[in-house]
Design a protein around this motif. Structure first.
Motif, PDB file in Angstrom:
ATOM      1  N   SER A 260      31.589  34.635  -2.260  1.00  0.00           N
ATOM      2  CA  SER A 260      31.394  33.297  -1.704  1.00  0.00           C
ATOM      3  C   SER A 260      30.175  32.621  -2.319  1.00  0.00           C
ATOM      4  O   SER A 260      30.225  31.442  -2.702  1.00  0.00           O
ATOM      5  CB  SER A 260      31.236  33.393  -0.184  1.00  0.00           C
ATOM      6  OG  SER A 260      30.922  32.134   0.366  1.00  0.00           O
ATOM      7  N   ALA A 261      29.069  33.393  -2.419  1.00  0.00           N
ATOM      8  CA  ALA A 261      27.836  32.826  -2.982  1.00  0.00           C
ATOM      9  C   ALA A 261      28.030  32.430  -4.441  1.00  0.00           C
ATOM     10  O   ALA A 261      27.581  31.362  -4.881  1.00  0.00           O
ATOM     11  CB  ALA A 261      26.698  33.823  -2.852  1.00  0.00           C
ATOM     12  N   ALA A 264      30.359  29.309  -4.615  1.00  0.00           N
ATOM     13  CA  ALA A 264      29.653  28.126  -4.126  1.00  0.00           C
ATOM     14  C   ALA A 264      28.627  27.637  -5.147  1.00  0.00           C
ATOM     15  O   ALA A 264      28.463  26.425  -5.360  1.00  0.00           O
ATOM     16  CB  ALA A 264      28.964  28.440  -2.800  1.00  0.00           C
ATOM     17  N   THR A 265      27.947  28.581  -5.808  1.00  0.00           N
ATOM     18  CA  THR A 265      26.961  28.210  -6.830  1.00  0.00           C
ATOM     19  C   THR A 265      27.637  27.521  -8.009  1.00  0.00           C
ATOM     20  O   THR A 265      27.124  26.518  -8.536  1.00  0.00           O
ATOM     21  CB  THR A 265      26.196  29.453  -7.306  1.00  0.00           C
ATOM     22  OG1 THR A 265      25.504  30.028  -6.193  1.00  0.00           O
ATOM     23  CG2 THR A 265      25.195  29.098  -8.398  1.00  0.00           C
ATOM     24  N   CYS A 268      28.579  23.972  -6.967  1.00  0.00           N
ATOM     25  CA  CYS A 268      27.401  23.097  -6.929  1.00  0.00           C
ATOM     26  C   CYS A 268      26.924  22.744  -8.337  1.00  0.00           C
ATOM     27  O   CYS A 268      26.483  21.611  -8.585  1.00  0.00           O
ATOM     28  CB  CYS A 268      26.274  23.766  -6.140  1.00  0.00           C
ATOM     29  SG  CYS A 268      26.559  23.819  -4.355  1.00  0.00           S
ATOM     30  N   PHE A 402      26.292  33.633   5.819  1.00  0.00           N
ATOM     31  CA  PHE A 402      26.245  33.176   4.430  1.00  0.00           C
ATOM     32  C   PHE A 402      27.422  32.258   4.102  1.00  0.00           C
ATOM     33  O   PHE A 402      27.242  31.181   3.516  1.00  0.00           O
ATOM     34  CB  PHE A 402      26.239  34.377   3.480  1.00  0.00           C
ATOM     35  CG  PHE A 402      24.883  34.976   3.267  1.00  0.00           C
ATOM     36  CD1 PHE A 402      23.946  34.343   2.471  1.00  0.00           C
ATOM     37  CD2 PHE A 402      24.532  36.179   3.867  1.00  0.00           C
ATOM     38  CE1 PHE A 402      22.685  34.885   2.264  1.00  0.00           C
ATOM     39  CE2 PHE A 402      23.283  36.742   3.677  1.00  0.00           C
ATOM     40  CZ  PHE A 402      22.355  36.092   2.879  1.00  0.00           C
ATOM     41  N   SER A 405      27.283  28.793   6.023  1.00  0.00           N
ATOM     42  CA  SER A 405      26.171  27.941   5.582  1.00  0.00           C
ATOM     43  C   SER A 405      26.434  27.382   4.191  1.00  0.00           C
ATOM     44  O   SER A 405      26.004  26.259   3.870  1.00  0.00           O
ATOM     45  CB  SER A 405      24.858  28.722   5.600  1.00  0.00           C
ATOM     46  OG  SER A 405      24.870  29.783   4.660  1.00  0.00           O
ATOM     47  N   GLN A 406      27.141  28.144   3.367  1.00  0.00           N
ATOM     48  CA  GLN A 406      27.459  27.660   2.013  1.00  0.00           C
ATOM     49  C   GLN A 406      28.543  26.591   2.038  1.00  0.00           C
ATOM     50  O   GLN A 406      28.392  25.534   1.404  1.00  0.00           O
ATOM     51  CB  GLN A 406      27.912  28.844   1.143  1.00  0.00           C
ATOM     52  CG  GLN A 406      26.808  29.813   0.781  1.00  0.00           C
ATOM     53  CD  GLN A 406      27.313  31.201   0.452  1.00  0.00           C
ATOM     54  OE1 GLN A 406      28.521  31.448   0.393  1.00  0.00           O
ATOM     55  NE2 GLN A 406      26.410  32.144   0.241  1.00  0.00           N
ATOM     56  N   TRP A 407      29.635  26.846   2.762  1.00  0.00           N
ATOM     57  CA  TRP A 407      30.802  25.966   2.660  1.00  0.00           C
ATOM     58  C   TRP A 407      30.841  24.848   3.688  1.00  0.00           C
ATOM     59  O   TRP A 407      31.543  23.854   3.497  1.00  0.00           O
ATOM     60  CB  TRP A 407      32.084  26.803   2.732  1.00  0.00           C
ATOM     61  CG  TRP A 407      32.184  27.691   1.540  1.00  0.00           C
ATOM     62  CD1 TRP A 407      31.927  29.025   1.489  1.00  0.00           C
ATOM     63  CD2 TRP A 407      32.496  27.302   0.198  1.00  0.00           C
ATOM     64  NE1 TRP A 407      32.070  29.499   0.205  1.00  0.00           N
ATOM     65  CE2 TRP A 407      32.418  28.463  -0.609  1.00  0.00           C
ATOM     66  CE3 TRP A 407      32.843  26.083  -0.402  1.00  0.00           C
ATOM     67  CZ2 TRP A 407      32.679  28.443  -1.977  1.00  0.00           C
ATOM     68  CZ3 TRP A 407      33.093  26.056  -1.767  1.00  0.00           C
ATOM     69  CH2 TRP A 407      33.012  27.224  -2.534  1.00  0.00           C
ATOM     70  N   ARG A 410      25.927  23.685   2.362  1.00  0.00           N
ATOM     71  CA  ARG A 410      25.372  23.464   1.024  1.00  0.00           C
ATOM     72  C   ARG A 410      26.298  22.672   0.108  1.00  0.00           C
ATOM     73  O   ARG A 410      25.890  21.674  -0.497  1.00  0.00           O
ATOM     74  CB  ARG A 410      25.014  24.791   0.356  1.00  0.00           C
ATOM     75  CG  ARG A 410      24.119  24.569  -0.871  1.00  0.00           C
ATOM     76  CD  ARG A 410      24.326  25.548  -2.011  1.00  0.00           C
ATOM     77  NE  ARG A 410      24.291  26.934  -1.606  1.00  0.00           N
ATOM     78  CZ  ARG A 410      24.534  27.931  -2.463  1.00  0.00           C
ATOM     79  NH1 ARG A 410      24.825  27.669  -3.727  1.00  0.00           N
ATOM     80  NH2 ARG A 410      24.520  29.179  -2.045  1.00  0.00           N
ATOM     81  N   GLU A 435      19.321  24.755   3.439  1.00  0.00           N
ATOM     82  CA  GLU A 435      20.284  25.812   3.714  1.00  0.00           C
ATOM     83  C   GLU A 435      19.595  27.032   4.333  1.00  0.00           C
ATOM     84  O   GLU A 435      20.122  27.648   5.277  1.00  0.00           O
ATOM     85  CB  GLU A 435      21.005  26.225   2.437  1.00  0.00           C
ATOM     86  CG  GLU A 435      22.057  27.313   2.657  1.00  0.00           C
ATOM     87  CD  GLU A 435      22.637  27.851   1.370  1.00  0.00           C
ATOM     88  OE1 GLU A 435      23.582  28.652   1.445  1.00  0.00           O
ATOM     89  OE2 GLU A 435      22.142  27.488   0.277  1.00  0.00           O
ATOM     90  N   LYS A 439      20.231  28.708   8.124  1.00  0.00           N
ATOM     91  CA  LYS A 439      20.513  30.122   8.393  1.00  0.00           C
ATOM     92  C   LYS A 439      19.457  30.770   9.291  1.00  0.00           C
ATOM     93  O   LYS A 439      19.732  31.777   9.951  1.00  0.00           O
ATOM     94  CB  LYS A 439      20.601  30.903   7.078  1.00  0.00           C
ATOM     95  CG  LYS A 439      21.789  30.524   6.207  1.00  0.00           C
ATOM     96  CD  LYS A 439      21.913  31.427   4.991  1.00  0.00           C
ATOM     97  CE  LYS A 439      20.802  31.224   4.009  1.00  0.00           C
ATOM     98  NZ  LYS A 439      21.022  31.930   2.726  1.00  0.00           N
TER      99      LYS A 439
END
Length: 459
Positions: A260-261, A264-265, A268, A402, A405-407, A410, A435, A439
């Motif tokens: 996921s991280a 998401a990165t 972005c 995580f 908070s990302q999807w 962020r 972000e 969290k």
């Protein structure tokens, strides 16, 4: 405790100290920084062949990076599982963690290789800017397959040693393989010592040779210290099948968090491309610095998580857990302060470091300073919470924090700031700080409830 022994409190000590966290953390930090530096070195060596070869290596490395990332994610989960086993002192648990982790890593590596074999050529052809680049990328990727298998084994062995508290051995293995990688790559890329010049493929060969050296060093070292596990009978859940299933259930949330991280990165980064040229250049320059300096705080938190897992495995009382975590937390704020100083140095030295860039780009880097001074502190505190909760087996809750908070924050906030509001780069970068603040309550509220201290780790 030395870095080559499992956790054991010194005579008269009431709980492990921050010094013991440092003993575990510094080899892990150096290895992580050197790992990032290897990417820079490989790119530098290939750059002499021209933009086409450099683009081919970058494309192939991006594709292989997803498989290597998956291997690393499952290896990190195994690190926590091994720390629990080491704390319990149960050789059957240790053997089960090592065997299950190695099996899963090899399965992940084999699955990734199968996917590359089936669809790698199509992906390369679709993404490459020219047929020549596609051909070179395919050549690099075919040789790099050996690196994937080697890393599946090497990362597993390194995580096992880290979980046992012997963090120096993985560092030594990397210190041994890094010069081998550089020397072999130079020879094979350019065809020295009477060998053919393999070009960009030579870089992949150099990496494969280096990984083989690293794995051999780790295997020989473990044979001396942990060879007795081969003679241990039985499995954690009686049979290997249920043991493997339990290990996988523990690991999946951690791996999902990584995926996921990463995704998401990437999303972005694509959104950042909509910024003005100077702002996008500044974001591109600061991102590696945030990642490299951030390893100091992240590895400190991982080392603290290893010790928490070992303490839980030893069934230490709550007052010992509380006292140790308070000490580790204070150390985390010191680490965050060091990261702030390093990032401030980058921002304040922008005119000297990047003289060839435009004035606007350098001014943007300087504008990042207030955000980067504060960012490491909530990030480091969240990392302590996350690794502590994972050490107790609360991996699904950490995954949810995580992922959402990302999807839910962020990525939408970045799209809103860049595409619709057209905000400057410093405001876009501040979303990383926001972000962490989003969290912060979820992590700390869960930790302060104290459920993690009652974890028995039996399942």
């Amino acid at each position: 405790m030395t870095s080559d022994e499992p956790l054991a409190m010194k005579a008269g000590a009431r709980y492990p100290s921050a010094r013991q966290v440092l003993t575990l953390a510094w080899p892990m930090t150096l290895k992580a920084i050197m790992l990032h530096g290897t990417v820079v070195i490989d790119a530098y060596l290939v750059a002499g062949l021209g933009e086409m070869s450099l683009a081919a290596m970058g494309l192939a490395a991006a594709i292989a990076g997803f498989v290597l990332g998956a291997i690393l994610a499952f290896a990190n989960a195994m690190q926590i599982r091994t720390a629990q086993a080491a704390g319990s002192g149960d050789p059957v648990y240790l053997k089960s963690s090592l065997a299950a982790g190695l099996t899963i890593n090899l399965m992940v590596g084999a699955t990734g290789l199968a996917a590359i074999t089936v669809s790698g050529d199509w992906i390369v052809a679709a993404m490459a800017p020219s047929i020549e680049v596609a051909g070179l990328a395919t050549q690099y990727l075919s040789i790099f397959s050996f690196v994937i298998i080697g890393e599946a084994i090497g990362q597993c062995l390194s995580s096992y040693l880290n979980g046992c508290g012997r963090t120096r051995l993985p560092l030594y293995s990397f210190c041994l393989s890094l010069p081998v990688n550089v020397a072999a790559s130079i020879v094979l890329i350019h065809g020295y010592l009477g060998l053919p010049a393999f070009g960009v493929g030579g870089a992949a060969m150099g990496s494969a040779i280096a990984v083989a050296v690293q794995v051999a060093f780790l295997a020989i070292s473990m044979k001396r210290t942990d060879g007795y596990l081969l003679r241990v009978s039985g499995w954690r859940q009686v049979r290997f099948g249920p043991t493997l299933k339990r290990h996988l259930a523990f690991s999946l949330p951690i791996a999902a968090t990584f995926f996921s991280a990463t995704f998401a990165t990437h999303v972005c980064t694509l959104i950042y491309a909509k910024l003005s040229l100077n702002d996008f250049a500044a974001m591109t320059l600061i991102a590696p610095w945030i990642m490299v300096t951030g390893t100091i705080g992240m590895q400190w938190a991982q080392a603290a998580g290893i010790i928490v897992a070992q303490l839980l495995g030893q069934r230490q009382p709550e007052e010992v857990l509380d006292a140790f975590l308070s000490s580790a937390w204070r150390g985390a704020f010191v680490a965050a302060g060091l990261v702030s100083v390093l990032l401030a140095g980058v921002c304040l030295s922008a005119n000297a470091l990047y003289q060839d860039l435009g004035i606007e780009t350098r001014a943007t880097l300087l504008a990042f300073l207030p955000i980067l001074l504060f960012l490491p502190f909530p990030k480091g505190s969240n990392a302590i919470c996350g690794n502590t909760l994972r050490a107790s087996g609360d991996t699904i809750y950490v995954m949810h924090i995580f992922v959402w908070s990302q999807w839910l924050f962020r990525v939408p906030a970045t799209a809103l700031a860049v595409v619709w509001l057209d905000l400057p780069a410093e405001w876009v970068l501040s979303i990383l700080l926001l972000e962490e603040l989003v969290k912060f309550p979820a992590f700390h509220r869960r930790l302060y409830k104290g459920w993690w201290k009652q974890a028995t780790l039996s399942e």
